[in-house]
Motif scaffolding. Structure first.
Motif, PDB file in Angstrom:
ATOM      1  N   VAL A 281       0.872  -1.173   0.000  1.00  5.82           N
ATOM      2  CA  VAL A 281       0.000   0.000   0.000  1.00  5.82           C
ATOM      3  C   VAL A 281       0.910   1.224   0.000  1.00  5.82           C
ATOM      4  O   VAL A 281       1.624   1.460   0.980  1.00  5.82           O
ATOM      5  CB  VAL A 281      -0.918   0.027   1.240  1.00  5.82           C
ATOM      6  N   SER A 282       0.928   1.957  -1.095  1.00  9.82           N
ATOM      7  CA  SER A 282       1.786   3.136  -1.184  1.00  9.82           C
ATOM      8  C   SER A 282       0.934   4.389  -1.235  1.00  9.82           C
ATOM      9  O   SER A 282      -0.299   4.317  -1.365  1.00  9.82           O
ATOM     10  CB  SER A 282       2.676   3.059  -2.421  1.00  9.82           C
ATOM     11  N   GLY A 283       1.588   5.531  -1.133  1.00 13.84           N
ATOM     12  CA  GLY A 283       0.789   6.753  -1.152  1.00 13.84           C
ATOM     13  C   GLY A 283       1.619   8.000  -0.986  1.00 13.84           C
ATOM     14  O   GLY A 283       2.832   8.009  -1.217  1.00 13.84           O
ATOM     15  N   LEU A 284       0.938   9.055  -0.582  1.00 17.95           N
ATOM     16  CA  LEU A 284       1.589  10.333  -0.284  1.00 17.95           C
ATOM     17  C   LEU A 284       0.812  11.014   0.826  1.00 17.95           C
ATOM     18  O   LEU A 284      -0.346  10.686   1.089  1.00 17.95           O
ATOM     19  CB  LEU A 284       1.684  11.208  -1.539  1.00 17.95           C
ATOM     20  N   ARG A 285       1.492  11.948   1.480  1.00 18.59           N
ATOM     21  CA  ARG A 285       0.884  12.667   2.602  1.00 18.59           C
ATOM     22  C   ARG A 285       1.268  14.141   2.521  1.00 18.59           C
ATOM     23  O   ARG A 285       2.343  14.481   2.039  1.00 18.59           O
ATOM     24  CB  ARG A 285       1.428  12.074   3.902  1.00 18.59           C
ATOM     25  N   ASP A 286       0.357  14.995   2.974  1.00 15.09           N
ATOM     26  CA  ASP A 286       0.653  16.438   3.056  1.00 15.09           C
ATOM     27  C   ASP A 286       0.956  17.067   1.695  1.00 15.09           C
ATOM     28  O   ASP A 286       1.872  17.895   1.570  1.00 15.09           O
ATOM     29  CB  ASP A 286       1.823  16.697   4.023  1.00 15.09           C
ATOM     30  N   LEU A 287       0.210  16.637   0.697  1.00 15.48           N
ATOM     31  CA  LEU A 287       0.281  17.301  -0.610  1.00 15.48           C
ATOM     32  C   LEU A 287      -0.742  18.441  -0.554  1.00 15.48           C
ATOM     33  O   LEU A 287      -1.951  18.223  -0.696  1.00 15.48           O
ATOM     34  CB  LEU A 287      -0.055  16.296  -1.716  1.00 15.48           C
ATOM     35  N   VAL A 288      -0.258  19.655  -0.314  1.00 15.23           N
ATOM     36  CA  VAL A 288      -1.155  20.801  -0.082  1.00 15.23           C
ATOM     37  C   VAL A 288      -1.495  21.463  -1.410  1.00 15.23           C
ATOM     38  O   VAL A 288      -0.593  21.823  -2.181  1.00 15.23           O
ATOM     39  CB  VAL A 288      -0.505  21.815   0.887  1.00 15.23           C
TER      40      VAL A 288
END
Ligand SMILES: O=c1[nH]c(=O)c2[nH]c(=O)[nH]c2[nH]1
Length: 291
Positions: free
Chosen positions: A142-149
Motif C-alpha cells: 500500500v503506497s501513497g503520499l501525505r501532506d500534498l497541499v
C-alpha cells in the motif's frame, strides 16, 4: 474470568535513515523514516517475560542501517520488501512483518542557474509513503503520499445542503478550495514500476483536483480516486483523506469596503475532514494490507 493475549506486534518505530550515493562528484540523497513491526507467536515474552523469541527492536533498527549499506536502497517499496522478507525468512517464530516507510524529498540547490552537485533544500512537507506487509511468501503493498497541499481559487462551489435552525453557512458559487491530500493506494498484480506508478498517480491526483469543477470536496475526492483507477491498472483501491482547509471571505463592510472574493481568513481549525475509498468492483481480497 478467562483472560488471554490478543493480537500484538512490535518493532522499531521511525528509524531515521539518510544515505548518500556518489556518482563521481554528483551526490544523490535518500531520506527515509522506516518503521518495522513483527508478528508471530510472541506469547512467551508477554506471559512470562521469556525473551527467547524476541528479535530485539534494536536489532531491527540495525538491520535497516546494514541493509542500506549492503545494496542500494532504491525505491521504498523494494527496500521495505527486502526488510520484511528478511525478518520472516530469518526467524521461524516471526510469521509476519510490516514495514512502513516515509520518504522525504530533497531538491538540488541551483547555483548560477545550474543544479549543485552536493547541496540540497528540503522539497517541502510532502512525503511519499509505503506500507509493505509480508506473510510467508506473500506480500501486500500500500503506497501513497501525505501532506500534498493544494488550493484552487476558482472552480469550486458549495450549495444545496439542508438548512436547519443551526445552519449559518451561506451558499456559495465561488469559493477557494484547499486541502492537504493524504492518499494511499493498494497495488494488485506483480512487476509494478514503483517509481513510474507513483509519479503518474501523483500527476493524476493533481490534474484532477485542478480541472474538476467542484460542487463539494466529496465530489472532488471521488473524481480524483476514480481517475487514478481509470488510468492505472496496477491500483486495486485508493483511500483519500482530505481536510477542507477553509478560507473565509473577510467582512470588510465595517471599513466601508467591499470584498469581491479577494481577501480571506485562512482558518486552521476546526476543519471539515472528508475521507473516502474508491475501489474496483472486482478487486481481489485485500488480505492484511490495511490492518
Ligand atoms: O465541500 C464541502 N463539503 C462539506 O461537506 C462541507 N460542509 C461545510 O460546512 N462546507 C463543506 N464543503
Amino acid at each position: 474470568m478467562a483472560i488471554r493475549l490478543g493480537p500484538n506486534q512490535y518493532g522499531k518505530a521511525e528509524v531515521r535513515l539518510v544515505t548518500v550515493t556518489r556518482t563521481g562528484a554528483v551526490h544523490h540523497l535518500k531520506d527515509l523514516t522506516v518503521s518495522t513491526a513483527l508478528r508471530g507467536d510472541l506469547a512467551k515474552t508477554h506471559l512470562t517475560g521469556d525473551n527467547s523469541d524476541v528479535v530485539a527492536t534494536d536489532t531491527q533498527k540495525n538491520t535497516v542501517y546494514a541493509f542500506a549499506k549492503e545494496s542500494p536502497v532504491g525505491e521504498i517499496e523494494d527496500f521495505a520488501l527486502r526488510l520484511g522478507r528478511h525478518f520472516v525468512r530469518e526467524f521461524a517464530q516471526i510469521t509476519g512483518a510490516r514495514v512502513t516507510i516515509d520518504e522525504h524529498g530533497w531538491e538540488r540547490i541551483t547555483v548560477g542557474g545550474r543544479p549543485h552537485d552536493h547541496a540540497f533544500s528540503r522539497a517541502g512537507e510532502e512525503k511519499r509513503t509505503t506500507v509493505v506487509t509480508v506473510e510467508n511468501d506473500r506480500h501486500w503493498v500500500v503506497s501513497g503520499l501525505r501532506d500534498l497541499v493544494v488550493l484552487k481559487s476558482a472552480g469550486s462551489e458549495f450549495h444545496g445542503f439542508p438548512r436547519d435552525r443551526y445552519t449559518t453557512l451561506a451558499e456559495t458559487h465561488d469559493r477557494i478550495l484547499a486541502t492537504a491530500v493524504t492518499a494511499r493506494w493498494r497495488y494488485q498484480g506483480r512487476d509494478v514500476d514503483w517509481h513510474k506508478s507513483f509519479a503518474e498517480i501523483r500527476r493524476i491526483l493533481l490534474e484532477t483536483f485542478a480541472t474538476k469543477h467542484s460542487l463539494s470536496l466529496q465530489q472532488t475526492l471521488y473524481a480524483m480516486g476514480e481517475a487514478v483507477l481509470a488510468e492505472r491498472a496496477e491500483v486495486a483501491e485508493i483511500r483519500l483523506s482530505m481536510p477542507n482547509k477553509h478560507h473565509f471571505a473577510v467582512d470588510l463592510g465595517p471599513f466601508g469596503l467591499t470584498n469581491d472574493n479577494e481577501v480571506f481568513h485562512a482558518a486552521d481549525r476546526p476543519y471539515g475532514l472528508i475521507e473516502g475509498t474508491v475501489l474496483r468492483d472486482d478487486a481481489q481480497d485485500p488480505g492484511p494490507a490495511w490492518e
